[in-house]
Write an enzyme that holds these catalytic residues in place. Sequence first.
Site, PDB file in Angstrom:
ATOM      1  N   ASN A  25       0.816  -0.916   0.057  1.00 44.04           N
ATOM      2  CA  ASN A  25       0.006   0.536  -0.482  1.00 44.04           C
ATOM      3  C   ASN A  25       0.379   0.949  -0.593  1.00 44.04           C
ATOM      4  OD1 ASN A  25       0.106   1.404   2.345  1.00 44.04           O
ATOM      5  ND2 ASN A  25      -1.203  -0.722   3.063  1.00 44.04           N
ATOM      6  N   ARG A  92      -0.106 -11.417   3.098  1.00 41.99           N
ATOM      7  CA  ARG A  92      -0.786 -11.351   4.192  1.00 41.99           C
ATOM      8  C   ARG A  92      -1.103 -12.770   4.350  1.00 41.99           C
ATOM      9  NH1 ARG A  92      -3.383  -6.464   6.656  1.00 41.99           N
ATOM     10  NH2 ARG A  92      -3.127  -7.555   8.413  1.00 41.99           N
ATOM     11  N   ARG A 139      -9.043  -4.353  -1.773  1.00 40.31           N
ATOM     12  CA  ARG A 139      -9.024  -5.012  -1.633  1.00 40.31           C
ATOM     13  C   ARG A 139      -9.687  -6.505  -1.333  1.00 40.31           C
ATOM     14  NH1 ARG A 139      -4.356  -4.907   2.111  1.00 40.31           N
ATOM     15  NH2 ARG A 139      -3.052  -3.599   1.118  1.00 40.31           N
ATOM     16  N   HIS A 168      -8.333  -0.001   2.448  1.00 43.37           N
ATOM     17  CA  HIS A 168      -9.081  -0.052   3.547  1.00 43.37           C
ATOM     18  C   HIS A 168     -10.521   0.979   4.183  1.00 43.37           C
ATOM     19  CE1 HIS A 168      -6.466  -3.941   5.070  1.00 43.37           C
ATOM     20  NE2 HIS A 168      -7.175  -4.178   3.934  1.00 43.37           N
ATOM     21  N   ASP A 170     -11.576   1.115   6.483  1.00 41.64           N
ATOM     22  CA  ASP A 170     -11.018   1.796   8.230  1.00 41.64           C
ATOM     23  C   ASP A 170     -10.221   3.169   7.714  1.00 41.64           C
ATOM     24  OD1 ASP A 170      -9.056   0.742   8.216  1.00 41.64           O
ATOM     25  OD2 ASP A 170      -9.243  -0.618  10.087  1.00 41.64           O
ATOM     26  N   CYS A 262      -6.925  -0.866  13.135  1.00 43.51           N
ATOM     27  CA  CYS A 262      -5.667  -1.878  12.338  1.00 43.51           C
ATOM     28  C   CYS A 262      -6.084  -2.500  13.093  1.00 43.51           C
ATOM     29  CB  CYS A 262      -4.863  -1.423  11.446  1.00 43.51           C
ATOM     30  SG  CYS A 262      -5.712  -0.695  10.165  1.00 43.51           S
TER      31      CYS A 262
END
Length: 270
Positions: A25, A92, A139, A168, A170, A262
């Site tokens: 990212n 990930r 994502r 994301h 958030d 996160c």
Amino acid sequence: MKQKQIKQVLVCNPLHFSELNYVINPWMKPGTVDGEKALLQWNQLVDAYKNLGITVHIIDQEIGVPDMVFATDQGIVHGNKVLLSHFWYRERQKETPYYKKWFEENGYEIEYLPSGAYFEGNGDSYFWKDTLLVGVGYRADDYSCEEVSKALQVEVVPLQIADPKFYHLDVGFLPIDEQTAFYYPKAFDKKSREVLKKLVPNLLEFSKDEAYGFCANSVVTNGHVIHQKGNPTFQEKLKKLGYTSIEIDSGEFMKSGGGIHCLTNILEEK
């Protein structure tokens, strides 16, 4: 207005976070993380939760998975079940078995998404009342939304993310209570901005400084907002809304594109 109170959270002890050596990212700065400083910042966050009466569960970080520290991305807990994430990047995907084992050992029933349904838990999504808002474009996608809706048996509303810095949900959106939420308009396309305006009665804007200062990546509980330090304008906005600001420095984790939310998987909230 009744405010939700977090009862239990899951966090990951950042034992190997300084190993960060890849970029997935725009925020990521491999080779710059101070491991000792990251551990200090993480402990301050854990102390803040304990001081608020929140039970903190801890999973130790394993070697070779630097982003394992971001517990919120690992899945959505609902009751005694957890919908495990299906990460987009292979870097990930290696985190999932460790969290699967933790959830199983702690009595959770594991639910899975089908192959091709990429979804990164509470990083990608937020409940707004009974509707799950999901950030799509980087994502997750529409197929992910369909499968998450089936798995959780809830209505899912996709929000198209327009800027890779806000990969994301958030990072660009923060619900405060049943009437109020903050968002960064430039994080979303025009249609999604209109969707949010219709859904949220009191939709407030983050400034660019607040958005880039990770204000969206905050945790709200029982009249308190735990947020990234160094955001005085956001503090003032919270004060006007009647909320208590708790500042925590998560700067080392921002070097991987993550912050306070996160780092925190909410296991129980009432």
